[in-house]
Design a protein around this motif. Structure first.
Motif, PDB file in Angstrom:
ATOM      1  N   THR A 191     -47.202  23.714  -4.827  1.00 36.78           N
ATOM      2  CA  THR A 191     -48.631  23.809  -4.516  1.00 36.78           C
ATOM      3  C   THR A 191     -49.462  23.243  -5.659  1.00 36.78           C
ATOM      4  O   THR A 191     -49.173  23.479  -6.832  1.00 36.78           O
ATOM      5  CB  THR A 191     -49.015  25.288  -4.249  1.00 36.78           C
ATOM      6  N   LEU A 192     -50.474  22.497  -5.276  1.00 35.60           N
ATOM      7  CA  LEU A 192     -51.439  21.970  -6.257  1.00 35.60           C
ATOM      8  C   LEU A 192     -52.800  22.546  -5.907  1.00 35.60           C
ATOM      9  O   LEU A 192     -53.270  22.414  -4.770  1.00 35.60           O
ATOM     10  CB  LEU A 192     -51.468  20.436  -6.191  1.00 35.60           C
ATOM     11  N   PHE A 193     -53.417  23.174  -6.884  1.00 38.88           N
ATOM     12  CA  PHE A 193     -54.675  23.892  -6.671  1.00 38.88           C
ATOM     13  C   PHE A 193     -55.767  23.314  -7.560  1.00 38.88           C
ATOM     14  O   PHE A 193     -55.531  23.000  -8.728  1.00 38.88           O
ATOM     15  CB  PHE A 193     -54.459  25.375  -7.029  1.00 38.88           C
ATOM     16  N   CYS A 194     -56.970  23.205  -7.048  1.00 37.88           N
ATOM     17  CA  CYS A 194     -58.125  22.960  -7.915  1.00 37.88           C
ATOM     18  C   CYS A 194     -59.333  23.688  -7.327  1.00 37.88           C
ATOM     19  O   CYS A 194     -59.717  23.464  -6.172  1.00 37.88           O
ATOM     20  CB  CYS A 194     -58.443  21.479  -8.071  1.00 37.88           C
ATOM     21  N   LEU A 200     -58.961  30.591  -8.844  1.00 38.54           N
ATOM     22  CA  LEU A 200     -57.668  30.327  -9.479  1.00 38.54           C
ATOM     23  C   LEU A 200     -56.965  31.637  -9.827  1.00 38.54           C
ATOM     24  O   LEU A 200     -55.756  31.778  -9.620  1.00 38.54           O
ATOM     25  CB  LEU A 200     -57.846  29.474 -10.741  1.00 38.54           C
ATOM     26  N   ALA A 203     -55.512  32.910  -6.803  1.00 39.65           N
ATOM     27  CA  ALA A 203     -54.357  32.100  -6.391  1.00 39.65           C
ATOM     28  C   ALA A 203     -53.124  32.447  -7.227  1.00 39.65           C
ATOM     29  O   ALA A 203     -52.015  32.576  -6.690  1.00 39.65           O
ATOM     30  CB  ALA A 203     -54.686  30.613  -6.525  1.00 39.65           C
ATOM     31  N   ARG A 204     -53.322  32.621  -8.508  1.00 38.47           N
ATOM     32  CA  ARG A 204     -52.173  32.972  -9.357  1.00 38.47           C
ATOM     33  C   ARG A 204     -51.582  34.321  -8.943  1.00 38.47           C
ATOM     34  O   ARG A 204     -50.368  34.484  -8.868  1.00 38.47           O
ATOM     35  CB  ARG A 204     -52.613  33.042 -10.817  1.00 38.47           C
ATOM     36  N   LEU A 217     -46.622  26.410  -8.899  1.00 39.32           N
ATOM     37  CA  LEU A 217     -48.071  26.386  -8.657  1.00 39.32           C
ATOM     38  C   LEU A 217     -48.701  25.574  -9.789  1.00 39.32           C
ATOM     39  O   LEU A 217     -48.720  25.994 -10.948  1.00 39.32           O
ATOM     40  CB  LEU A 217     -48.652  27.800  -8.652  1.00 39.32           C
ATOM     41  N   ARG A 218     -49.173  24.402  -9.468  1.00 37.77           N
ATOM     42  CA  ARG A 218     -49.843  23.551 -10.459  1.00 37.77           C
ATOM     43  C   ARG A 218     -51.331  23.635 -10.202  1.00 37.77           C
ATOM     44  O   ARG A 218     -51.758  23.678  -9.045  1.00 37.77           O
ATOM     45  CB  ARG A 218     -49.366  22.094 -10.335  1.00 37.77           C
ATOM     46  N   TYR A 219     -52.097  23.644 -11.259  1.00 35.02           N
ATOM     47  CA  TYR A 219     -53.524  23.853 -10.999  1.00 35.02           C
ATOM     48  C   TYR A 219     -54.416  23.197 -12.039  1.00 35.02           C
ATOM     49  O   TYR A 219     -54.005  22.869 -13.143  1.00 35.02           O
ATOM     50  CB  TYR A 219     -53.838  25.349 -10.942  1.00 35.02           C
ATOM     51  N   GLU A 220     -55.656  23.051 -11.601  1.00 37.76           N
ATOM     52  CA  GLU A 220     -56.747  22.611 -12.473  1.00 37.76           C
ATOM     53  C   GLU A 220     -57.947  23.466 -12.113  1.00 37.76           C
ATOM     54  O   GLU A 220     -58.041  23.993 -11.014  1.00 37.76           O
ATOM     55  CB  GLU A 220     -57.139  21.166 -12.176  1.00 37.76           C
ATOM     56  N   THR A 221     -58.862  23.583 -13.031  1.00 42.44           N
ATOM     57  CA  THR A 221     -60.132  24.202 -12.699  1.00 42.44           C
ATOM     58  C   THR A 221     -61.208  23.404 -13.403  1.00 42.44           C
ATOM     59  O   THR A 221     -60.928  22.364 -13.988  1.00 42.44           O
ATOM     60  CB  THR A 221     -60.155  25.695 -13.074  1.00 42.44           C
TER      61      THR A 221
END
Ligand code: FES
Length: 326
Positions: A191-194, A200, A203-204, A217-221
């Protein structure tokens, strides 16, 4: 250091309003090669705020475009001034920008991908959706917005993904239920989240509760999204009796470096942790806006990412580096 900043001049070719509050900017560097860049790439843009040169980081929208680099900026009333500056620009404006760089790594061998975007967090997700659709990967995109009129790139994404795009518009009563979404994904899904920091965190938690590897789970904010309002706060340096006011439109990193404290940095987006400082006292509350530290580390608040995180009240930090005594 993973980012080697190479600055170049660019011309603002065109602007386009995507929603009432999100504007797209097409920037063409002077020596544009059209070379592809990785998923999750961003560029730094030199902006001027209250007459002072500053830097803001924006995600690249979409895969490489022969016309130039596309970024999209939300006009944020709570911003530190970057969005106001960008929105003041007209085609023909000259800017300094860096080369695209990315810290996001996707495992392309996975069979299933899930993309999650909250509001303007759609910007880095567009390129991922394009790349995955092009590879015929199994991908679903959940796009959370307050109303459909707030959703940028909706037509393009509908054309790209069809039924694999699911819009969660709050005013239609279709709020994004992350636990339900994650609970229904095949086990090897990446999963890629922004999205904003609060989303976030949710989501975590939901990802962890679903029993999946956190590395999937890869993410940016966004550096501007915190849990507290963006306001001035004070930073005291351990053992020096020196105190700085960090205005609402500047980062702790900028203020300390301007004062000669040489705080190291790299991404300046809260992703790499290079700028982390030891916190030795908090008289107020820290608003961690990075994605580098875990929730546990943020609760402990023994360190702070000076590039994006802020506070309410006064915090005392140890910069390790001392300003030159003249
Ligand atoms: S410079 Fe990378 S987290 Fe601050």
């Amino acid at each position: 250091m993973r980012f080697i900043e190479t600055w170049t001049s660019a011309t603002l070719q065109a602007v386009r309003d995507l929603t009432p509050t999100i504007r797209e900017f097409l920037l063409r560097p002077d020596h544009f090669t059209g070379a592809p860049y990785p998923i999750g790439s961003h560029i730094d843009v030199g902006v001027t705020i209250d007459g002072q040169p500053q830097t803001r980081s924006y995600s690249m929208v979409g895969e490489v475009d022969p016309q130039g680099y596309r970024i999209a900026v939300r006009r944020a009333p709570d911003s530190r001034g970057g969005s106001r500056y960008m929105w003041s620009l007209a085609p023909g404006a000259r800017l300094n920008i860096t080369q695209p760089a990315s810290l996001v790594q996707l495992d392309w061998t996975r069979r299933q991908f899930c993309l999650i975007a909250g509001g303007v967090g759609i910007t880095p997700i567009v390129g991922a959706a394009q790349a995955l659709a092009r590879r015929d990967a199994r991908v679903v995109l959940h796009y959370a917005v307050r109303t459909r009129s707030d959703a940028a790139y909706l037509d393009m994404l509908e054309g790209l993904l069809g039924e694999r795009l699911i819009v969660h518009a709050g005013d239609e009563g279709r709020r994004l239920d992350l636990e339900r979404v994650f609970g229904g994904l095949p086990q090897d899904t990446m999963t890629l989240f922004c999205g904003p920091m609060r989303m976030l965190d949710a989501a975590r938690r939901a990802w962890e509760a679903s029993g999946r590897a956190m590395t999937d789970l890869r993410y940016e904010t966004f550096g501007s999204s915190g849990l507290l309002p963006t306001e001035a706060f004070r930073v005291r340096l351990r053992g020096e009796g020196t105190e700085f006011v960090i205005p609402h439109d500047r980062s702790m990193l900028e203020v300390l470096n301007d004062a000669g404290h040489e705080v190291m940095s790299d991404c300046r987006r809260g992703e790499c942790g290079v700028c982390a400082l030891d916190v030795v006292g908090v008289d107020g509350e820290i608003d961690h806006r990075d994605v580098f530290f875990s929730e546990h580390q943020k609760r402990e608040s023994r360190k702070i990412c000076a590039c994006v995180s802020r506070a309410r009240g006064t915090i005392t930090v140890d910069t390790l580096h001392r300003a030159d005594v003249l």
